[in-house]
Motif scaffolding. Structure first.
Motif, PDB file in Angstrom:
ATOM      1  N   PRO A 136     -10.673   8.293  -0.374  1.00 47.03           N
ATOM      2  CA  PRO A 136      -9.552   7.464  -0.818  1.00 47.03           C
ATOM      3  C   PRO A 136      -8.309   7.655   0.041  1.00 47.03           C
ATOM      4  O   PRO A 136      -8.118   8.688   0.676  1.00 47.03           O
ATOM      5  CB  PRO A 136      -9.303   7.963  -2.244  1.00 47.03           C
ATOM      6  N   PHE A 137      -7.449   6.638   0.034  1.00 48.59           N
ATOM      7  CA  PHE A 137      -6.119   6.721   0.619  1.00 48.59           C
ATOM      8  C   PHE A 137      -5.139   7.078  -0.499  1.00 48.59           C
ATOM      9  O   PHE A 137      -5.063   6.384  -1.511  1.00 48.59           O
ATOM     10  CB  PHE A 137      -5.717   5.391   1.255  1.00 48.59           C
ATOM     11  N   LEU A 138      -4.393   8.177  -0.311  1.00 48.25           N
ATOM     12  CA  LEU A 138      -3.519   8.698  -1.363  1.00 48.25           C
ATOM     13  C   LEU A 138      -2.057   8.342  -1.114  1.00 48.25           C
ATOM     14  O   LEU A 138      -1.533   8.554  -0.018  1.00 48.25           O
ATOM     15  CB  LEU A 138      -3.642  10.223  -1.455  1.00 48.25           C
ATOM     16  N   ALA A 139      -1.400   7.820  -2.135  1.00 50.57           N
ATOM     17  CA  ALA A 139       0.042   7.542  -2.061  1.00 50.57           C
ATOM     18  C   ALA A 139       0.549   7.284  -3.468  1.00 50.57           C
ATOM     19  O   ALA A 139       0.508   6.156  -3.957  1.00 50.57           O
ATOM     20  CB  ALA A 139       0.330   6.353  -1.159  1.00 50.57           C
ATOM     21  N   ALA A 140       1.031   8.338  -4.109  1.00 52.02           N
ATOM     22  CA  ALA A 140       1.513   8.201  -5.482  1.00 52.02           C
ATOM     23  C   ALA A 140       2.760   7.338  -5.562  1.00 52.02           C
ATOM     24  O   ALA A 140       3.031   6.733  -6.600  1.00 52.02           O
ATOM     25  CB  ALA A 140       1.784   9.583  -6.078  1.00 52.02           C
ATOM     26  N   ASN A 141       3.533   7.291  -4.484  1.00 50.60           N
ATOM     27  CA  ASN A 141       4.815   6.576  -4.517  1.00 50.60           C
ATOM     28  C   ASN A 141       4.759   5.188  -3.891  1.00 50.60           C
ATOM     29  O   ASN A 141       5.788   4.587  -3.616  1.00 50.60           O
ATOM     30  CB  ASN A 141       5.913   7.404  -3.831  1.00 50.60           C
ATOM     31  N   ILE A 142       3.549   4.651  -3.660  1.00 52.82           N
ATOM     32  CA  ILE A 142       3.417   3.266  -3.213  1.00 52.82           C
ATOM     33  C   ILE A 142       2.774   2.460  -4.337  1.00 52.82           C
ATOM     34  O   ILE A 142       1.684   2.793  -4.805  1.00 52.82           O
ATOM     35  CB  ILE A 142       2.581   3.141  -1.930  1.00 52.82           C
ATOM     36  N   LYS A 143       3.455   1.416  -4.753  1.00 53.93           N
ATOM     37  CA  LYS A 143       2.986   0.545  -5.824  1.00 53.93           C
ATOM     38  C   LYS A 143       2.814  -0.877  -5.283  1.00 53.93           C
ATOM     39  O   LYS A 143       3.138  -1.152  -4.129  1.00 53.93           O
ATOM     40  CB  LYS A 143       3.989   0.534  -6.988  1.00 53.93           C
ATOM     41  N   ASP A 144       2.296  -1.758  -6.141  1.00 55.49           N
ATOM     42  CA  ASP A 144       2.262  -3.154  -5.724  1.00 55.49           C
ATOM     43  C   ASP A 144       3.644  -3.772  -5.941  1.00 55.49           C
ATOM     44  O   ASP A 144       4.581  -3.097  -6.387  1.00 55.49           O
ATOM     45  CB  ASP A 144       1.161  -3.925  -6.450  1.00 55.49           C
ATOM     46  N   ALA A 145       3.784  -5.037  -5.630  1.00 57.70           N
ATOM     47  CA  ALA A 145       5.099  -5.667  -5.668  1.00 57.70           C
ATOM     48  C   ALA A 145       5.719  -5.673  -7.060  1.00 57.70           C
ATOM     49  O   ALA A 145       6.936  -5.680  -7.219  1.00 57.70           O
ATOM     50  CB  ALA A 145       5.003  -7.099  -5.141  1.00 57.70           C
ATOM     51  N   SER A 146       4.872  -5.616  -8.095  1.00 56.98           N
ATOM     52  CA  SER A 146       5.375  -5.640  -9.473  1.00 56.98           C
ATOM     53  C   SER A 146       5.582  -4.247 -10.058  1.00 56.98           C
ATOM     54  O   SER A 146       5.982  -4.102 -11.204  1.00 56.98           O
ATOM     55  CB  SER A 146       4.404  -6.421 -10.368  1.00 56.98           C
ATOM     56  N   GLY A 147       5.289  -3.215  -9.259  1.00 57.55           N
ATOM     57  CA  GLY A 147       5.466  -1.843  -9.713  1.00 57.55           C
ATOM     58  C   GLY A 147       4.228  -1.228 -10.324  1.00 57.55           C
ATOM     59  O   GLY A 147       4.257  -0.090 -10.797  1.00 57.55           O
ATOM     60  N   GLY A 148       3.106  -1.956 -10.308  1.00 56.61           N
ATOM     61  CA  GLY A 148       1.839  -1.411 -10.803  1.00 56.61           C
ATOM     62  C   GLY A 148       1.096  -0.660  -9.717  1.00 56.61           C
ATOM     63  O   GLY A 148       1.592  -0.511  -8.588  1.00 56.61           O
ATOM     64  N   GLU A 149      -0.100  -0.181 -10.033  1.00 54.83           N
ATOM     65  CA  GLU A 149      -0.896   0.567  -9.065  1.00 54.83           C
ATOM     66  C   GLU A 149      -1.271  -0.338  -7.882  1.00 54.83           C
ATOM     67  O   GLU A 149      -1.769  -1.444  -8.068  1.00 54.83           O
ATOM     68  CB  GLU A 149      -2.158   1.119  -9.718  1.00 54.83           C
ATOM     69  N   ALA A 150      -1.033   0.141  -6.673  1.00 54.70           N
ATOM     70  CA  ALA A 150      -1.401  -0.615  -5.477  1.00 54.70           C
ATOM     71  C   ALA A 150      -2.918  -0.620  -5.324  1.00 54.70           C
ATOM     72  O   ALA A 150      -3.581   0.397  -5.535  1.00 54.70           O
ATOM     73  CB  ALA A 150      -0.739  -0.003  -4.239  1.00 54.70           C
ATOM     74  N   LYS A 151      -3.470  -1.759  -4.977  1.00 49.57           N
ATOM     75  CA  LYS A 151      -4.923  -1.934  -4.940  1.00 49.57           C
ATOM     76  C   LYS A 151      -5.629  -0.953  -4.020  1.00 49.57           C
ATOM     77  O   LYS A 151      -6.681  -0.414  -4.354  1.00 49.57           O
ATOM     78  CB  LYS A 151      -5.250  -3.373  -4.517  1.00 49.57           C
ATOM     79  N   SER A 152      -5.048  -0.706  -2.857  1.00 42.88           N
ATOM     80  CA  SER A 152      -5.748   0.075  -1.830  1.00 42.88           C
ATOM     81  C   SER A 152      -5.502   1.575  -1.911  1.00 42.88           C
ATOM     82  O   SER A 152      -6.153   2.344  -1.198  1.00 42.88           O
ATOM     83  CB  SER A 152      -5.352  -0.428  -0.437  1.00 42.88           C
ATOM     84  N   PHE A 153      -4.553   2.009  -2.745  1.00 40.56           N
ATOM     85  CA  PHE A 153      -4.159   3.413  -2.786  1.00 40.56           C
ATOM     86  C   PHE A 153      -4.324   3.981  -4.197  1.00 40.56           C
ATOM     87  O   PHE A 153      -4.213   3.259  -5.184  1.00 40.56           O
ATOM     88  CB  PHE A 153      -2.696   3.583  -2.358  1.00 40.56           C
ATOM     89  N   ILE A 154      -4.571   5.280  -4.267  1.00 34.19           N
ATOM     90  CA  ILE A 154      -4.544   5.985  -5.549  1.00 34.19           C
ATOM     91  C   ILE A 154      -3.556   7.144  -5.434  1.00 34.19           C
ATOM     92  O   ILE A 154      -3.303   7.640  -4.332  1.00 34.19           O
ATOM     93  CB  ILE A 154      -5.938   6.493  -5.971  1.00 34.19           C
TER      94      ILE A 154
END
Length: 211
Positions: free
Chosen positions: A101-119
């Motif tokens: 997985p690609f890890l990034a707790a502080n990257i979200k999608d544009a609406s502030g939800g979980e970003a599709k490509s990152f966990i």
């Protein structure tokens, strides 16, 4: 319990050996030889900026480096600022190629939800020990990256996102917490570490075991 943590960062797609860059073969053998010292207790983590930078990888959207990392047994790769040399569609394709997985707790999608490509984090076990890995991306990314490649992504405070991920891992039973942060730092020969972004962040984060 004897555990060994290995980190590789800023490979920048240097599949071929060139000047000070070891290339894929030397890197593979170095990691292989180190892993043989503790095959059941080794955790190999990517520190970001692994996939782009050289023509060999850029022409194939980072896939050569991803295939190398798959073969080497990386458990995760934290998102570096150069991940956004590509747009979200390419990043999602890279995620599908990767066996990690690609890890990034502080990257979200544009609406502030979980970003599709990152966990935000990963929980794994070695020699019966539960290990949690939290990924945090540098806040310099939105400034440095091409604006069109940032469409669909938003960055949140790394201390808030990091603490949330750390607490979640503790609740899941993590005995060791690893912070993988793609943030500029330097360690001199005496062991002194400098780097304002990371050091200031650590003052705000709950305690972790390995950085």
């Amino acid at each position: 319990v004897d555990l060994q943590f290995l980190l590789v960062n800023d490979f920048h797609g240097h599949i071929r050996q060139e000047k000070e860059d070891p290339g894929a073969v030397k890197l593979y053998m170095t990691v292989h030889n180190l892993t043989e010292l503790n095959p059941d207790g080794t955790i190999l983590v990517g520190g970001g900026d692994m996939l782009s930078g050289m023509l060999d990888c850029n022409e194939f959207r980072g896939r050569p480096a991803i295939e190398m990392m798959n073969e080497m047994g990386f458990v995760a790769d934290v998102v570096g600022n150069h991940a956004f040399d590509n747009n979200g569609r390419v990043i999602e394709q890279q995620r599908r190629w990767a066996k990690f997985p690609f890890l990034a707790a502080n990257i979200k999608d544009a609406s502030g939800g979980e970003a599709k490509s990152f966990i935000p984090s990963l929980l794994l076990s070695r020699k019966g020990v539960k290990i949690g890995i939290v990924g945090l991306a540098t806040m310099e990314t939105p400034v440095k990256a091409k604006k069109s490649n940032m469409i669909g992504f938003s960055f949140t405070d790394p201390d808030v996102a990091g603490n949330k991920a750390i607490r979640a891992l503790r609740q899941q039973g993590a005995q060791i917490i690893v912070l993988a942060a793609h943030m500029a730092t330097f360690q001199d020969k005496t062991g002194k570490i400098s780097g304002d972004e990371l050091l200031n962040l650590l003052d705000k984060l709950e305690p972790v075991d390995i950085i």
